[in-house]
Write an enzyme that holds these catalytic residues in place. Sequence first.
Site, PDB file in Angstrom:
ATOM      1  N   ARG A 230       0.836  -1.199   0.000  1.00  0.00           N
ATOM      2  CA  ARG A 230       0.000   0.000   0.000  1.00  0.00           C
ATOM      3  C   ARG A 230       0.871   1.249   0.000  1.00  0.00           C
ATOM      4  O   ARG A 230       1.903   1.306   0.682  1.00  0.00           O
ATOM      5  CB  ARG A 230      -0.889   0.042   1.256  1.00  0.00           C
ATOM      6  CG  ARG A 230      -2.195  -0.674   1.055  1.00  0.00           C
ATOM      7  CD  ARG A 230      -3.086   0.079   0.048  1.00  0.00           C
ATOM      8  NE  ARG A 230      -4.286  -0.636  -0.310  1.00  0.00           N
ATOM      9  CZ  ARG A 230      -4.408  -1.525  -1.296  1.00  0.00           C
ATOM     10  NH1 ARG A 230      -3.367  -1.827  -2.062  1.00  0.00           N
ATOM     11  NH2 ARG A 230      -5.554  -2.094  -1.571  1.00  0.00           N
ATOM     12  N   GLU A 259      -2.677   8.230  -5.463  1.00  0.00           N
ATOM     13  CA  GLU A 259      -2.790   7.591  -6.781  1.00  0.00           C
ATOM     14  C   GLU A 259      -3.916   8.230  -7.569  1.00  0.00           C
ATOM     15  O   GLU A 259      -4.969   8.509  -6.984  1.00  0.00           O
ATOM     16  CB  GLU A 259      -3.056   6.084  -6.623  1.00  0.00           C
ATOM     17  CG  GLU A 259      -1.875   5.359  -5.986  1.00  0.00           C
ATOM     18  CD  GLU A 259      -2.093   3.847  -5.837  1.00  0.00           C
ATOM     19  OE1 GLU A 259      -3.064   3.310  -6.394  1.00  0.00           O
ATOM     20  OE2 GLU A 259      -1.276   3.212  -5.145  1.00  0.00           O
ATOM     21  N   HIS A 278       0.151   0.570  -9.937  1.00  0.00           N
ATOM     22  CA  HIS A 278      -0.727  -0.287  -9.131  1.00  0.00           C
ATOM     23  C   HIS A 278      -1.223  -1.483  -9.958  1.00  0.00           C
ATOM     24  O   HIS A 278      -2.427  -1.672 -10.164  1.00  0.00           O
ATOM     25  CB  HIS A 278      -1.911   0.514  -8.578  1.00  0.00           C
ATOM     26  CG  HIS A 278      -2.531  -0.110  -7.358  1.00  0.00           C
ATOM     27  ND1 HIS A 278      -3.044   0.636  -6.334  1.00  0.00           N
ATOM     28  CD2 HIS A 278      -2.728  -1.403  -6.996  1.00  0.00           C
ATOM     29  CE1 HIS A 278      -3.538  -0.169  -5.400  1.00  0.00           C
ATOM     30  NE2 HIS A 278      -3.347  -1.422  -5.784  1.00  0.00           N
TER      31      HIS A 278
HETATM   32  N1  LIG Z   1      -0.400  -4.040  -5.292  1.00  0.00           N
HETATM   33  C1  LIG Z   1      -1.531  -4.641  -5.381  1.00  0.00           C
HETATM   34  O1  LIG Z   1      -2.218  -4.566  -6.385  1.00  0.00           O
HETATM   35  C2  LIG Z   1      -2.024  -5.475  -4.228  1.00  0.00           C
HETATM   36  C3  LIG Z   1      -2.765  -6.630  -4.493  1.00  0.00           C
HETATM   37  C4  LIG Z   1      -3.246  -7.383  -3.413  1.00  0.00           C
HETATM   38  C5  LIG Z   1      -2.978  -6.978  -2.116  1.00  0.00           C
HETATM   39  N2  LIG Z   1      -2.262  -5.838  -1.901  1.00  0.00           N
HETATM   40  C6  LIG Z   1      -1.923  -5.416  -0.538  1.00  0.00           C
HETATM   41  O2  LIG Z   1      -0.946  -6.308  -0.021  1.00  0.00           O
HETATM   42  C7  LIG Z   1      -0.985  -6.286   1.400  1.00  0.00           C
HETATM   43  C8  LIG Z   1      -0.912  -7.696   1.952  1.00  0.00           C
HETATM   44  O3  LIG Z   1      -2.027  -8.437   1.529  1.00  0.00           O
HETATM   45  P1  LIG Z   1      -2.274  -9.943   2.058  1.00  0.00           P
HETATM   46  O4  LIG Z   1      -3.402 -10.470   1.253  1.00  0.00           O
HETATM   47  O5  LIG Z   1      -1.006 -10.691   2.123  1.00  0.00           O
HETATM   48  O6  LIG Z   1      -2.782  -9.621   3.525  1.00  0.00           O
HETATM   49  P2  LIG Z   1      -2.754 -10.594   4.787  1.00  0.00           P
HETATM   50  O7  LIG Z   1      -3.731 -10.046   5.729  1.00  0.00           O
HETATM   51  O8  LIG Z   1      -2.863 -12.012   4.366  1.00  0.00           O
HETATM   52  O9  LIG Z   1      -1.294 -10.372   5.389  1.00  0.00           O
HETATM   53  C9  LIG Z   1      -0.890  -9.198   6.020  1.00  0.00           C
HETATM   54  C10 LIG Z   1       0.110  -9.584   7.079  1.00  0.00           C
HETATM   55  O10 LIG Z   1       0.632  -8.394   7.644  1.00  0.00           O
HETATM   56  C11 LIG Z   1       0.813  -8.640   9.028  1.00  0.00           C
HETATM   57  N3  LIG Z   1       0.888  -7.359   9.724  1.00  0.00           N
HETATM   58  C12 LIG Z   1      -0.119  -6.551  10.114  1.00  0.00           C
HETATM   59  N4  LIG Z   1       0.381  -5.466  10.730  1.00  0.00           N
HETATM   60  C13 LIG Z   1       1.726  -5.598  10.735  1.00  0.00           C
HETATM   61  C14 LIG Z   1       2.784  -4.802  11.224  1.00  0.00           C
HETATM   62  N5  LIG Z   1       2.555  -3.643  11.842  1.00  0.00           N
HETATM   63  N6  LIG Z   1       4.043  -5.247  11.030  1.00  0.00           N
HETATM   64  C15 LIG Z   1       4.281  -6.429  10.396  1.00  0.00           C
HETATM   65  N7  LIG Z   1       3.323  -7.239   9.943  1.00  0.00           N
HETATM   66  C16 LIG Z   1       2.047  -6.811  10.086  1.00  0.00           C
HETATM   67  C17 LIG Z   1      -0.344  -9.503   9.433  1.00  0.00           C
HETATM   68  O11 LIG Z   1      -0.066 -10.244  10.593  1.00  0.00           O
HETATM   69  C18 LIG Z   1      -0.480 -10.417   8.218  1.00  0.00           C
HETATM   70  O12 LIG Z   1       0.221 -11.621   8.407  1.00  0.00           O
HETATM   71  C19 LIG Z   1      -2.247  -5.520   1.750  1.00  0.00           C
HETATM   72  O13 LIG Z   1      -1.884  -4.191   2.052  1.00  0.00           O
HETATM   73  C20 LIG Z   1      -3.037  -5.531   0.467  1.00  0.00           C
HETATM   74  O14 LIG Z   1      -3.923  -4.443   0.385  1.00  0.00           O
HETATM   75  C21 LIG Z   1      -1.774  -5.083  -2.925  1.00  0.00           C
HETATM   76  O1  LIG Z   2      -5.970  -4.451  -2.585  1.00  0.00           O
HETATM   77  C1  LIG Z   2      -5.948  -4.958  -3.704  1.00  0.00           C
HETATM   78  O2  LIG Z   2      -6.620  -5.955  -4.009  1.00  0.00           O
HETATM   79  C2  LIG Z   2      -5.026  -4.392  -4.715  1.00  0.00           C
HETATM   80  O3  LIG Z   2      -4.493  -3.191  -4.324  1.00  0.00           O
HETATM   81  C3  LIG Z   2      -5.586  -4.360  -6.098  1.00  0.00           C
HETATM   82  O4  LIG Z   2      -6.243  -3.168  -6.413  1.00  0.00           O
HETATM   83  P1  LIG Z   2      -7.010  -3.046  -7.817  1.00  0.00           P
HETATM   84  O5  LIG Z   2      -8.170  -3.971  -7.764  1.00  0.00           O
HETATM   85  O6  LIG Z   2      -7.420  -1.638  -7.964  1.00  0.00           O
HETATM   86  O7  LIG Z   2      -6.046  -3.471  -8.881  1.00  0.00           O
END
Ligand SMILES: NC(=O)c1ccc[n+]([C@@H]2O[C@H](COP(=O)([O-])OP(=O)(O)OC[C@H]3O[C@@H](n4cnc5c(N)ncnc54)[C@H](O)[C@@H]3O)[C@@H](O)[C@H]2O)c1
Ligand SMILES: O=C(O)[C@H](O)COP(=O)(O)O
Length: 526
Positions: A230, A259, A278
């Site tokens: 994020r 963004e 993103h």
């Molecule tokens: N770039 C993209 O398009 C995209 C796509 C999918 C998810 N994401 C983002 O990726 C991130 C992770 O997603 P996920 O599905 O693995 O989530 P998840 O909930 O499975 O994992 C998150 C992990 O972070 C840990 N956590 C929480 N607070 C913490 C802290 N202060 N320090 C260290 N660890 C901590 C939790 O214990 C958990 O294990 C989220 O922010 C999600 O929004 C981004």
């Molecule tokens: O949290 C998510 O699932 C990702 O950031 C993906 O975002 P998007 O659906 O806008 O690609």
Amino acid sequence: MSKVLVSDSIDQAGIDILSQVATVDVKLGLKPAELIEIIGEYDALMIRSSTRVTQEIIEAGTQLKIIGRAGVGVDNVDVPAATRRGIVVVNSPEGNTIAAAEHALAMILALSRHIPDANASVKRGAWDRNSFVGAEVYKKTLGVVGLGKIGSHVAAVAKTMGMKLLAYDPFISTDRAEQLGCQLVELDLLFQQADYITLHIPKTPETTHLINATTLAKMKPTARIVNCARGGIIDEVALAAALKAGKIGGAALDVFESEPLGESELRSLGKEVILTPHLGASTAEAQVNVAIDVAEQIRDVLLGLPARSAVNIPGLGPDVLEELKPYMQLAETLGNLVGQLAGGRVEVLNIRLQGELATNKSQPLVVAALKGLLYQALRERVNYVNASIEAKERGIRVIETRDASIRDYAGTLHLEATGTLGTHSVTGALLGEREIHLTDVDGFPINVPPSKYMLFTLHRDMPGIIGKLGSLLGSFNVNIASMQVGRKIVRGDAVMALSIDDPLPEGILNEIIKVPGIRDAYTVTL
Ligand SMILES: NC(=O)c1ccc[n+]([C@@H]2O[C@H](COP(=O)([O-])OP(=O)(O)OC[C@H]3O[C@@H](n4cnc5c(N)ncnc54)[C@H](O)[C@@H]3O)[C@@H](O)[C@H]2O)c1
Ligand SMILES: O=C(O)[C@H](O)COP(=O)(O)O
């Protein structure tokens, strides 16, 4: 027919599912004011990360029942505002896990081998092999911050590339980290030792600007940092300064504080910086997964069914839901019944989980009981999302107890409501084919399935009383479907539970309590 607004780009597979139950309007790129103007017509809103669902939009969405986020992060939705309005917010927690993990891994390799800049230079007509000498990831240390779904997959793949793995996640066990081949360490140690740092945590007040001038100063001057989690977890101004000053080796960012990315120092940096718009979840496979997952949940909620991944219904994951669904129905029925017996304003609700129920997760049952309890006051305005808030706002104190000992039934749920008009209690269990039965009313044992219209009396167990009540009901043309008496001792106090075919006519309760031996009578509609 219900109406669904899709305001971000969603795979057709999702639209097809929604179209089975609703009229679907796809309107991309709406400005906030345009969304506010039209949202009042819709029962559901389906989004990705581009639409910001603010409190204003939620308040204008007077018909909204559900907001579906086709992805993981719901930080673009004002979830507390939705919760207050009783709107379910759902996401797809796993649909894009692999896509996001693979994007982070691609960033690590692309940074190491300068692939974007080398590609651009060849496309410009150059053949420069000296400027793009890279580094191997083999035997290097990868620091994974956040070992959840995405972080775990990144760790598993990085392991197979021969990387040494350090991880920081205060919420996971050492055993789990070891299973993934990671050494769980404190954040400072991870910053000091990692050659690559990859972030997979949510953005929270604790993680905002986790990567800042101070933490960047702890890293190796060759360290490369990747953020596919994020925007805002990294302080972008501090990062650009550290990169310019050679305090760290490189950075690859897929997400940004704001963004689309506006003016930024990061754009002016060289091959040590890679920026993508993103794209973590942007694979064909992930988009089909999240669209189907969320569209199915919207469809279910519009059909009156619960959603499997609601982020604002505490403790209600898909696994829990499947197991607890019949018990939630029981809790809701008992809540509704005890609320009507208690009448007036309920101040305390005691909930006891007995027998095999005592080992279950209780939070969804408490929410369901409160939903039932508040139904008479709030009708359709109370649901699983806002029941706890509504109860809190009304000052209802919930006391929960568990008793694992098995009595007459394998598992029972007991609710006792104390309010301005006194205390009443009901107990229920699931019997046979998971059918709801009332097993106790005000301490008197009975065994009756609840029906839509019921009459309860508190009376003295003595000859003739059933006949007198039957004749009285008959004189008002009330048809009795079933009747049962619950008593503790012969000719002592007793409770009568009657199922009747129609609502009790006005005024008849006053006649019932005039029957000698009947002390009280209550009519309920379930
Ligand atoms: N770039 C993209 O398009 C995209 C796509 C999918 C998810 N994401 C983002 O990726 C991130 C992770 O997603 P996920 O599905 O693995 O989530 P998840 O909930 O499975 O994992 C998150 C992990 O972070 C840990 N956590 C929480 N607070 C913490 C802290 N202060 N320090 C260290 N660890 C901590 C939790 O214990 C958990 O294990 C989220 O922010 C999600 O929004 C981004
Ligand atoms: O949290 C998510 O699932 C990702 O950031 C993906 O975002 P998007 O659906 O806008 O690609």
